[in-house]
Scaffold this motif. Structure first.
Motif, PDB file in Angstrom:
ATOM      1  N   THR A   9       0.840  -1.181   0.000  1.00  0.00           N
ATOM      2  CA  THR A   9       0.000   0.000   0.000  1.00  0.00           C
ATOM      3  C   THR A   9       0.879   1.236   0.000  1.00  0.00           C
ATOM      4  O   THR A   9       2.069   1.170   0.349  1.00  0.00           O
ATOM      5  CB  THR A   9      -0.894   0.027   1.243  1.00  0.00           C
ATOM      6  N   PRO A  10       0.304   2.425  -0.335  1.00  0.00           N
ATOM      7  CA  PRO A  10       1.135   3.634  -0.350  1.00  0.00           C
ATOM      8  C   PRO A  10       1.831   3.907   0.969  1.00  0.00           C
ATOM      9  O   PRO A  10       3.009   4.248   0.989  1.00  0.00           O
ATOM     10  CB  PRO A  10       0.111   4.731  -0.690  1.00  0.00           C
ATOM     11  N   LEU A  11       1.127   3.743   2.105  1.00  0.00           N
ATOM     12  CA  LEU A  11       1.765   4.012   3.387  1.00  0.00           C
ATOM     13  C   LEU A  11       2.847   2.983   3.677  1.00  0.00           C
ATOM     14  O   LEU A  11       3.943   3.314   4.123  1.00  0.00           O
ATOM     15  CB  LEU A  11       0.730   4.021   4.515  1.00  0.00           C
ATOM     16  N   GLU A  12       2.562   1.705   3.398  1.00  0.00           N
ATOM     17  CA  GLU A  12       3.575   0.662   3.607  1.00  0.00           C
ATOM     18  C   GLU A  12       4.786   0.918   2.723  1.00  0.00           C
ATOM     19  O   GLU A  12       5.926   0.707   3.131  1.00  0.00           O
ATOM     20  CB  GLU A  12       2.973  -0.707   3.302  1.00  0.00           C
ATOM     21  N   LEU A  13       4.550   1.383   1.495  1.00  0.00           N
ATOM     22  CA  LEU A  13       5.643   1.669   0.575  1.00  0.00           C
ATOM     23  C   LEU A  13       6.543   2.753   1.137  1.00  0.00           C
ATOM     24  O   LEU A  13       7.758   2.624   1.157  1.00  0.00           O
ATOM     25  CB  LEU A  13       5.079   2.098  -0.782  1.00  0.00           C
ATOM     26  N   ARG A 308      -7.843   6.962   2.776  1.00  0.00           N
ATOM     27  CA  ARG A 308      -7.474   5.560   2.959  1.00  0.00           C
ATOM     28  C   ARG A 308      -6.756   5.310   4.276  1.00  0.00           C
ATOM     29  O   ARG A 308      -6.362   4.181   4.579  1.00  0.00           O
ATOM     30  CB  ARG A 308      -6.628   5.085   1.777  1.00  0.00           C
ATOM     31  N   CYS A 309      -6.568   6.363   5.048  1.00  0.00           N
ATOM     32  CA  CYS A 309      -5.924   6.228   6.355  1.00  0.00           C
ATOM     33  C   CYS A 309      -6.960   5.930   7.439  1.00  0.00           C
ATOM     34  O   CYS A 309      -8.085   6.423   7.397  1.00  0.00           O
ATOM     35  CB  CYS A 309      -5.184   7.515   6.724  1.00  0.00           C
ATOM     36  N   ARG A 310      -6.532   5.135   8.407  1.00  0.00           N
ATOM     37  CA  ARG A 310      -7.332   4.887   9.600  1.00  0.00           C
ATOM     38  C   ARG A 310      -6.482   5.263  10.808  1.00  0.00           C
ATOM     39  O   ARG A 310      -5.270   5.052  10.812  1.00  0.00           O
ATOM     40  CB  ARG A 310      -7.738   3.409   9.676  1.00  0.00           C
ATOM     41  N   GLN A 311      -7.136   5.795  11.826  1.00  0.00           N
ATOM     42  CA  GLN A 311      -6.409   6.247  13.007  1.00  0.00           C
ATOM     43  C   GLN A 311      -6.395   5.154  14.087  1.00  0.00           C
ATOM     44  O   GLN A 311      -6.498   5.417  15.289  1.00  0.00           O
ATOM     45  CB  GLN A 311      -7.020   7.544  13.546  1.00  0.00           C
ATOM     46  N   SER A 312      -6.241   3.925  13.631  1.00  0.00           N
ATOM     47  CA  SER A 312      -6.126   2.784  14.534  1.00  0.00           C
ATOM     48  C   SER A 312      -5.440   1.666  13.770  1.00  0.00           C
ATOM     49  O   SER A 312      -5.332   1.709  12.536  1.00  0.00           O
ATOM     50  CB  SER A 312      -7.506   2.340  15.033  1.00  0.00           C
ATOM     51  N   GLY A 313      -4.976   0.659  14.497  1.00  0.00           N
ATOM     52  CA  GLY A 313      -4.341  -0.476  13.846  1.00  0.00           C
ATOM     53  C   GLY A 313      -2.857  -0.275  13.619  1.00  0.00           C
ATOM     54  O   GLY A 313      -2.308   0.801  13.868  1.00  0.00           O
ATOM     55  N   ALA A 318      -2.399   9.593   9.491  1.00  0.00           N
ATOM     56  CA  ALA A 318      -3.168  10.796   9.795  1.00  0.00           C
ATOM     57  C   ALA A 318      -4.326  10.985   8.820  1.00  0.00           C
ATOM     58  O   ALA A 318      -4.294  10.529   7.673  1.00  0.00           O
ATOM     59  CB  ALA A 318      -2.248  12.010   9.767  1.00  0.00           C
ATOM     60  N   ALA A 319      -5.340  11.705   9.265  1.00  0.00           N
ATOM     61  CA  ALA A 319      -6.572  11.864   8.487  1.00  0.00           C
ATOM     62  C   ALA A 319      -6.431  12.834   7.336  1.00  0.00           C
ATOM     63  O   ALA A 319      -7.215  12.783   6.384  1.00  0.00           O
ATOM     64  CB  ALA A 319      -7.711  12.315   9.405  1.00  0.00           C
ATOM     65  N   ASN A 362       1.310  11.356   7.330  1.00  0.00           N
ATOM     66  CA  ASN A 362       2.195  10.989   8.433  1.00  0.00           C
ATOM     67  C   ASN A 362       1.662   9.761   9.151  1.00  0.00           C
ATOM     68  O   ASN A 362       0.444   9.532   9.178  1.00  0.00           O
ATOM     69  CB  ASN A 362       2.274  12.136   9.450  1.00  0.00           C
ATOM     70  N   PRO A 363       2.536   8.970   9.762  1.00  0.00           N
ATOM     71  CA  PRO A 363       2.050   7.909  10.654  1.00  0.00           C
ATOM     72  C   PRO A 363       1.212   8.512  11.783  1.00  0.00           C
ATOM     73  O   PRO A 363       1.436   9.650  12.207  1.00  0.00           O
ATOM     74  CB  PRO A 363       3.336   7.278  11.190  1.00  0.00           C
ATOM     75  N   TYR A 364       0.251   7.771  12.248  1.00  0.00           N
ATOM     76  CA  TYR A 364      -0.580   8.181  13.382  1.00  0.00           C
ATOM     77  C   TYR A 364      -0.295   7.206  14.518  1.00  0.00           C
ATOM     78  O   TYR A 364      -0.531   6.007  14.402  1.00  0.00           O
ATOM     79  CB  TYR A 364      -2.060   8.141  13.000  1.00  0.00           C
ATOM     80  N   PHE A 365       0.238   7.722  15.613  1.00  0.00           N
ATOM     81  CA  PHE A 365       0.731   6.859  16.684  1.00  0.00           C
ATOM     82  C   PHE A 365      -0.367   6.565  17.694  1.00  0.00           C
ATOM     83  O   PHE A 365      -1.123   7.453  18.102  1.00  0.00           O
ATOM     84  CB  PHE A 365       1.941   7.499  17.361  1.00  0.00           C
ATOM     85  N   THR A 366      -0.442   5.307  18.088  1.00  0.00           N
ATOM     86  CA  THR A 366      -1.466   4.865  19.033  1.00  0.00           C
ATOM     87  C   THR A 366      -0.878   4.246  20.297  1.00  0.00           C
ATOM     88  O   THR A 366      -1.615   3.848  21.188  1.00  0.00           O
ATOM     89  CB  THR A 366      -2.394   3.836  18.361  1.00  0.00           C
ATOM     90  N   ALA A 367       0.439   4.142  20.366  1.00  0.00           N
ATOM     91  CA  ALA A 367       1.112   3.570  21.539  1.00  0.00           C
ATOM     92  C   ALA A 367       2.309   4.449  21.893  1.00  0.00           C
ATOM     93  O   ALA A 367       2.713   5.321  21.113  1.00  0.00           O
ATOM     94  CB  ALA A 367       1.561   2.138  21.263  1.00  0.00           C
ATOM     95  N   ASP A 368       2.888   4.217  23.076  1.00  0.00           N
ATOM     96  CA  ASP A 368       3.998   5.076  23.505  1.00  0.00           C
ATOM     97  C   ASP A 368       5.352   4.598  23.008  1.00  0.00           C
ATOM     98  O   ASP A 368       6.388   5.160  23.366  1.00  0.00           O
ATOM     99  CB  ASP A 368       4.016   5.251  25.031  1.00  0.00           C
ATOM    100  N   THR A 369       5.368   3.545  22.176  1.00  0.00           N
ATOM    101  CA  THR A 369       6.607   3.135  21.506  1.00  0.00           C
ATOM    102  C   THR A 369       6.382   3.144  19.998  1.00  0.00           C
ATOM    103  O   THR A 369       5.245   3.028  19.525  1.00  0.00           O
ATOM    104  CB  THR A 369       7.048   1.724  21.937  1.00  0.00           C
ATOM    105  N   ASP A 370       7.462   3.269  19.260  1.00  0.00           N
ATOM    106  CA  ASP A 370       7.392   3.335  17.796  1.00  0.00           C
ATOM    107  C   ASP A 370       8.352   2.292  17.237  1.00  0.00           C
ATOM    108  O   ASP A 370       9.498   2.597  16.900  1.00  0.00           O
ATOM    109  CB  ASP A 370       7.759   4.738  17.316  1.00  0.00           C
TER     110      ASP A 370
END
Length: 516
Positions: A9-13, A308-313, A318-319, A362-370
């Motif tokens: 996918t574009p983000l994975e790429l 095509r972005c989701r703010q989870s998973g 980012a939206a 941009n990536p959307y962060f959902t946890a305190d580690t990356d």
């Protein structure tokens, strides 16, 4: 590695591009340099690494180990942190030893890279295992090593960096001071020890821990800075060292920003020319420069949706996308060689025609580690300790933006080095590894070092490569007459020359130019 990108996918790429890695371009002052570069105490470790399955499950080719290193190398009896190390063991009956590998960043995961290439035996990197044990060390704060932690909600909040007045400047400083404070609170003392000198010293600890006789090293992008920093401190322990996509850590902050953006601009112009002449480009029947300028202007007025972005998973993004984010992330998309530039062209066309800028999100962060191919948090943490950020008012930032926009009107100065210049202003950690030139008298004691760089690299300028060549008297520099970042991954003539040196000791002529 890159052969898989067509299925992503574009983000994975874009995330996969980061295993080529993004580059720090900072420099440190001569004052205090001898104290900073003092070698870690020589200690013989009798313990052997306990090799086990790597994160992600069993792999018959790659095994991992955990190596303890001091949090603070100036106080080696202090708290220990843990580095995750991955290895592909050679099957050669005449092994050359251990080849350490770093993909760049800062914050690039060598473990993730080695796991990725384990399924790609034709790749240039995998081919080194014909004679070497290939070892990758996740840098402190990143990947599967002791991580840097931050508040994701604060990190996800958008704040303008190309400020236009004092109120915007104060907002920028307050925001990244708050982000930095959250990172310091969650990470602890490690946040003050993420500089490249500490990372280079970590590699020496790992070398001894694994019992490797020599430090053979392949460093891409930021990995080049790790390499020559190590060679300054431990020249007699260097074996064969090849550095590709060179970072020059001797430029002042504003000069470093301009150096990167000039190279980014030149590569963007090559992209435009490629689109005009290549029928496979999605913008071939349009004016690609006009499309770029229209999309940037559109994003400047109102952020463009990323539907095509989701703010989870696991692949949250980012939206929507601002103009700053679009130009910063377009730099990463140019890191690949021209046949893969159509991802950028398709992304621009989609943003213009379909109001869809997902590829630039941009990536959307959902946890305190990356934990990713490249940790954005460790990238900033290392950048703020390595690179100058002297701005004290909005005019300092504004004048730099005016300068870069005048000289680079398409890319306007945005990119990784400008992010560090702006975001690090309120950062809590000290500038512990500031810009300076390489110590010629120290590094000249190491064996000859091979340097390589593309002419049109959007992240590591050929200017930096020439500058580092002048600082390392025992080095040879070769060029790739083409575009892209870290051309080693493309298995062309440049990669064959690098492997010819690493595997056979065949040092190419200084100044050789390769066509691929």
């Amino acid at each position: 590695m890159l052969a898989q990108t067509a299925k992503m996918t574009p983000l994975e790429l874009r995330k996969m591009h980061l295993l080529l890695c993004r580059i720090v371009l900072f420099a440190y002052l001569v004052a205090g340099a001898h104290a900073t570069l003092s070698a870690a105490p020589e200690r013989t470790r009798n313990s052997k690494a306990d090799w086990h399955d790597c994160p992600g499950g069993p792999n018959t080719i790659v095994k991992c180990a955990d190596v303890p290193v001091p949090l603070d190398h100036e106080n080696p009896t202090s708290t220990q942190i843990t580095l995750k190390v991955a290895r592909i063991k050679t099957t050669s009956s005449r092994p050359l030893g251990t080849l350490f590998f770093n993909p760049g960043g800062p914050g690039g995961s060598a473990v993730a890279n080695i796991l990725a290439i384990s399924a790609l035996p034709s790749s240039s990197l995998y081919q080194t295992t014909s004679r070497y044990d290939l070892v990758g060390v996740d840098p402190r704060g990143a990947g599967y090593s002791t991580p840097m932690r931050c508040d994701p909600a604060l990190w996800n909040r958008r704040v303008k960096t190309a400020v236009t007045d004092e109120a915007e400047f104060e907002s920028l400083v307050r925001h990244y001071a708050a982000v930095g404070a959250s990172c310091a609170n969650l990470t602890g003392a490690l946040i003050n020890h993420l500089d490249t000198v500490s990372v280079a010293k970590d590699h020496e600890v790992v070398r001894r821990y694994l019992g490797a006789e020599k430090f053979n090293f392949l460093g891409l992008s930021w990995g080049s800075q790790i390499g020559y920093t190590y060679a300054e401190m431990y020249p007699e322990r260097v074996g064969r060292m090849a550095l590709q996509g060179i970072v020059d850590h001797s430029e002042a902050a504003t000069t470093a920003v301009q150096s990167m953006t000039t190279s980014y601009e030149a590569t963007m112009r090559k992209f435009i020319a490629w689109c005009r002449s290549n029928t496979t480009c999605a913008l071939h029947d349009r004016d690609p420069r006009a499309v770029l300028e229209s999309v940037v202007a559109k994003a400047h007025k109102t952020p463009i949706p990323a539907p095509r972005c989701r703010q989870s998973g696991p692949d949250a993004c980012a939206a929507d996308v601002s103009d700053e984010e679009l130009l910063t992330n377009a730099q990463t998309l140019l890191a690949l060689a021209p046949p893969r530039w159509n991802t950028l062209a398709q992304g621009l066309l989609s943003a213009l025609r379909d109001d869809d800028a997902t590829v630039f999100a941009n990536p959307y962060f959902t946890a305190d580690t990356d934990v990713d191919f490249t940790s954005a948090w460790a990238n900033l943490g290392t950048g703020c300790q390595d690179w100058g950020h002297p701005a004290t008012s909005y005019l300092d930032v504004r004048n730099l933006v005016r300068q870069t926009t005048a000289l680079s009107p398409l890319t306007k100065g945005f990119g990784q080095s400008f992010q560090w210049y702006a975001m690090c202003i309120g950062w809590p950690s000290p500038l512990s590894n500031p810009p300076r030139k390489i110590h010629r008298d120290l590094i000249s004691r190491a064996p000859e070092i091979l340097l390589a760089n593309a002419y049109w690299d959007p992240e590591t300028s050929v200017q930096w490569a020439v500058g580092v060549r002048a600082q390392i008297p025992n080095s040879r520099l070769v060029f790739y007459d083409g575009s892209g970042h870290a051309a080693y991954a493309d298995n062309g003539d440049t990669a064959r020359a690098v492997n010819g040196f690493l595997l056979g000791g065949e040092m190419p002529g200084d100044g050789t130019v390769y066509g691929s």
